[in-house]
Each structure stands twice: as C-alpha cells, then as structure tokens.
Enzyme design. Structure first.
Site, mmCIF file in Angstrom:
data_model
loop_
_atom_site.group_PDB
_atom_site.id
_atom_site.type_symbol
_atom_site.label_atom_id
_atom_site.label_comp_id
_atom_site.label_asym_id
_atom_site.label_seq_id
_atom_site.Cartn_x
_atom_site.Cartn_y
_atom_site.Cartn_z
ATOM 1 N N THR A 1 9.806 -34.943 12.849
ATOM 2 C CA THR A 1 9.989 -33.495 12.921
ATOM 3 C C THR A 1 8.674 -32.761 13.147
ATOM 4 O OG1 THR A 1 9.853 -33.444 10.515
ATOM 5 C CG2 THR A 1 12.057 -33.416 11.472
ATOM 6 N N GLY B 1 -1.150 -50.629 10.217
ATOM 7 C CA GLY B 1 0.067 -50.751 11.015
ATOM 8 C C GLY B 1 1.350 -50.635 10.227
ATOM 9 N N GLY C 1 2.469 -47.709 8.842
ATOM 10 C CA GLY C 1 2.972 -46.339 8.820
ATOM 11 C C GLY C 1 2.579 -45.578 7.582
ATOM 12 N N LEU C 2 1.444 -45.957 6.970
ATOM 13 C CA LEU C 2 0.985 -45.305 5.746
ATOM 14 C C LEU C 2 -0.269 -44.470 5.981
ATOM 15 C CD1 LEU C 2 1.551 -48.251 3.232
ATOM 16 C CD2 LEU C 2 3.054 -46.306 3.698
ATOM 17 N N SER C 3 -0.524 -44.166 7.245
ATOM 18 C CA SER C 3 -1.565 -43.205 7.620
ATOM 19 C C SER C 3 -2.976 -43.706 7.365
ATOM 20 C CB SER C 3 -1.346 -41.867 6.895
ATOM 21 O OG SER C 3 -2.058 -40.841 7.526
ATOM 22 N N SER C 4 -3.233 -44.963 7.686
ATOM 23 C CA SER C 4 -4.585 -45.491 7.520
ATOM 24 C C SER C 4 -5.582 -44.794 8.435
ATOM 25 C CB SER C 4 -4.597 -47.004 7.788
ATOM 26 O OG SER C 4 -4.127 -47.299 9.095
ATOM 27 N N ASP D 1 -0.148 -36.073 8.811
ATOM 28 C CA ASP D 1 -0.982 -37.056 8.131
ATOM 29 C C ASP D 1 -2.332 -36.473 7.730
ATOM 30 O OD1 ASP D 1 1.116 -38.704 8.677
ATOM 31 O OD2 ASP D 1 0.061 -39.976 10.100
#
Length: 388
Positions: A36, A122, A124-127, A173
């Site tokens: 979104t 990789g 999807g935890l905003s590294s 993020d």
C-alpha cells in the site's frame, strides 16, 4: 553487552586501534498494510530487536574506511569524487545516503567504520533501510548534529535507494527505522507522511516471526509489475473518477461501483490495495481497545488478499500460514514484506509460544524439507546511539 556489539567493538579496535561510538538501527516487521505504501496508502510497521550495529570514529582526512561483517571486506570511499554506479554493490547504500546528506549541506567527516547486523538478509525485515539509516544517523552525530531531523533522514534514505541502488521503494521502511517508538507500532499515512504511535505491548500476546528461508528470483520483477498494474488501475478509474490521484483516493464503495470497468487482473490488484487500506484502519481501531482477536482476523484477511488478489505469496509462505492457523494459541497469521519468500508473522498467546515454535518448525520442515528461523519480535525503538 550483546555479543554482536562486543564483536563490532573488538573488530573496530583491531582495525583502527581506537575506541568507537556505537549506533544501532533495528529492522522491522509490517503488521498489516502490504503493498500500500507506493499507492499512497496506510501501513502499520513495528520495529524489532534484530538490528544493524555501526561503530564509528572520526579521521583527520576525508576518507571513509568501512568494514562489513556480512561482506567480510573493507572498502575505502571518497565522496568528494564522482559517484560510479556498480550494480548490486553494498557500498551504494553508504555512498547514497552520505552524498545526499552532503547535497543538503550537512557536514560529512572522514571516518573509520565497522558495520554488523543480525537482521536476516532477504527476509523482508528491512535490512537495507536499517543499514542506510544507521549510516546517515551516525555520520550526522559524528559531525556534531544534536537535533537530527529524522523525517528528512528517512526521505533521504528512500531517495538513496531510488537513485543509488535502483530500488523504487516506498517510504515505510526508512520512516519507521528513523522514527519508531519502543512498545508501539507506527501508523504511517504514506501520502502525507503523518504518523501516529499505536501501543503494541501486551503481557498476553506476541508477534512471532517465521522466516521461510526462501526468496524466489521473481520478487523484484513482479514487484515492478504490481506497481505498473496499480498505475494502470488508477488510469482506468480516472475515466470514472477524474479527481483521484492514487488508489488511496478510492473507497470500497467507489470500487464496488466502478470496478466492472477494469480488466480482471487489474481489478484484483486494485481490490487488494483498497481493501488493505481499510484493514489497516480497522486494525488500529482494534489495537487501541485491546481487541487482539479482531486484529488477528484482519491479519488472516490480509494474507488471503495478498495470496489471491495481489498474487505475491508463494508455496512456502502459504504453508507457514496454514500451519500456524491450526496451532493452539494463534489468533492470526500473514505474510509480511514484499512476498515471494521471506517471512510470515503470527499473533500468538504468550503461554503457547514455545509449543508454537517447536510445532511449526517440525511441520514446516516435514512439508518443505526447510528448517525455518523463528523468533519473537520485541518492539524496539528507532535508530540511536548506544552508550557502552
């Protein structure tokens, strides 16, 4: 002291023979509001206890020496020289945020740096956002900035990804990494950048992150395709609603009235975004009055929409959700992040967390031959300096 901080300090002293300052920026999970953000919609991320740790000390010249534990290499940068883009190079994040800060007349000093992270790459935890925000905040602090504009830092982090990395990400993020608050999720209006801290601390329930340990190659190309499909939906809906600028402007009632005007695939993509925006608002209302069962139901609805309408889930994520929802003490589960791999989050009663983790690991491994990585998300605060 956490082992990772000890390792960063030790490596810094070995390389540079001096005592550094230490900065930390956590990663995040998105509780609800997926795909979104680039549609100017609503999101509800929460910072986690996995983080990027950065050790830094000033130099007498303008060189920037940076060692990465993840890359096991040292690189020397000079941002006074013209930038040369190299695809898939980790230093692009560093150069991007520093060059953009410099372009805004922030002083950037030469420095020695060591960086380490326990955010799974990789997943999807905003590294990447945690990396660039930690770099920007540390260099601003090193130059003596005492009142850092965290929203500006977030916007420059997003711009760095657009212009120096090549990822056309939304603002979620970077904004939560720069401004999130401990024990709260952060409601973000991605159109206005207005934010609200939403309490998310409970003695009864926790978010358990379940890393599927897979990342499918089509994630990037399909992400770009979804953006294009949403843009096409806006273009077609404008023929009936000429004042809209994005799917954010389309209500569920509007969509019911005009969706027959859209091709099937475009209709599904738009349906997800419009319904997901509504779910975010309902989720916030539920959290504010402690209705965790309602929040769990909205998580389930979100995953079904991501799977069936937006088509960004995958076999492994669906298996994790299916297993989670059959286990005792689980109120809801959904994929989180861009999709095609990465993580599922589950809302679990605290008394069942240990059995949940052992059961989901066993059952997922039996179905996929993959051992998932599981951890409880502690609601962390945003980027800051750590005193040691």
């Amino acid at each position: 002291m956490k082992q990772i901080i000890y390792d960063v300090v030790k490596k810094f002293q070995e390389l540079y023979q001096t005592q550094p300052r230490i900065f930390c920026c956590p990663g995040r999970v998105n509780l609800i509001g997926e795909h979104t953000d680039y549609n100017e919609g609503y999101v509800l991320p929460m910072l986690i206890n996995n983080a990027t740790y950065l050790a830094i000390a000033p130099r007498q010249d303008n060189k920037i020496n940076i060692y990465s534990f993840q890359e096991t290499q040292s690189v020397t940068l000079n941002i006074e020289q013209p930038f040369i883009f190299k695809k898939n190079v980790w230093t692009n994040y560093v150069e991007g945020i520093l060059r953009l800060l410099k372009s805004k007349n922030h002083a950037i000093l030469g420095a020695d740096v060591v960086v380490h992270s326990d955010i799974p790459l990789g997943a999807g935890l905003s590294s990447s956002a945690a990396f660039e925000i930690s770099v920007g905040y540390a260099f601003l602090s090193l130059a003596g900035s005492t009142n850092i504009d965290r929203v500006e830092l977030a916007l420059l982090g997003q711009k760095a990804e657009h212009e120096f990395v090549g990822t056309k990400c939304g603002i979620m993020d970077q904004l939560v990494c720069a401004t999130g608050k401990e024990n709260h999720a952060l409601f973000i209006d991605c159109k206005t950048l207005a934010t609200e801290n939403v309490p998310f601390a409970s003695d009864e329930y926790s978010i358990v992150v379940c890393n599927s340990m897979v990342k499918h190659a089509l994630a990037t190309s399909e992400y770009n395709t979804r953006r294009a499909e949403c843009e096409k939906g806006i273009e077609l809906l404008k023929e009936k609603m000429n004042s809209i600028q994005s799917l954010r402007n389309v209500t569920e009632d509007d969509f019911t009235k005009y969706s027959s005007h859209l091709p099937s695939v475009i209709k599904k993509r738009c349906a997800h975004v419009i319904s997901e925006n509504s779910r975010v608002l309902r989720a916030i209302a539920a959290l504010k009055v402690g209705k965790m069962d309602e929040f769990g139901k909205l998580m389930i609805e979100s995953h079904e929409s991501l799977k069936n309408d937006y088509a960004v889930s995958c076999h492994e994520l669906d298996i994790l959700v299916e297993i989670a929802l059959k286990l005792e003490g689980v109120l809801g589960a959904r994929m989180t992040g861009g999709g095609f791999g990465g993580c599922v989050i589950a809302l679990v009663k605290n008394e069942y967390i240990d059995t949940f983790k052992s059961n989901i690991a066993k059952l997922y491994s039996e179905k996929t031959s993959i051992q998932p990585d599981l951890f409880v998300a502690k609601c962390h605060s945003s980027v800051n300096e750590i005193k040691i």
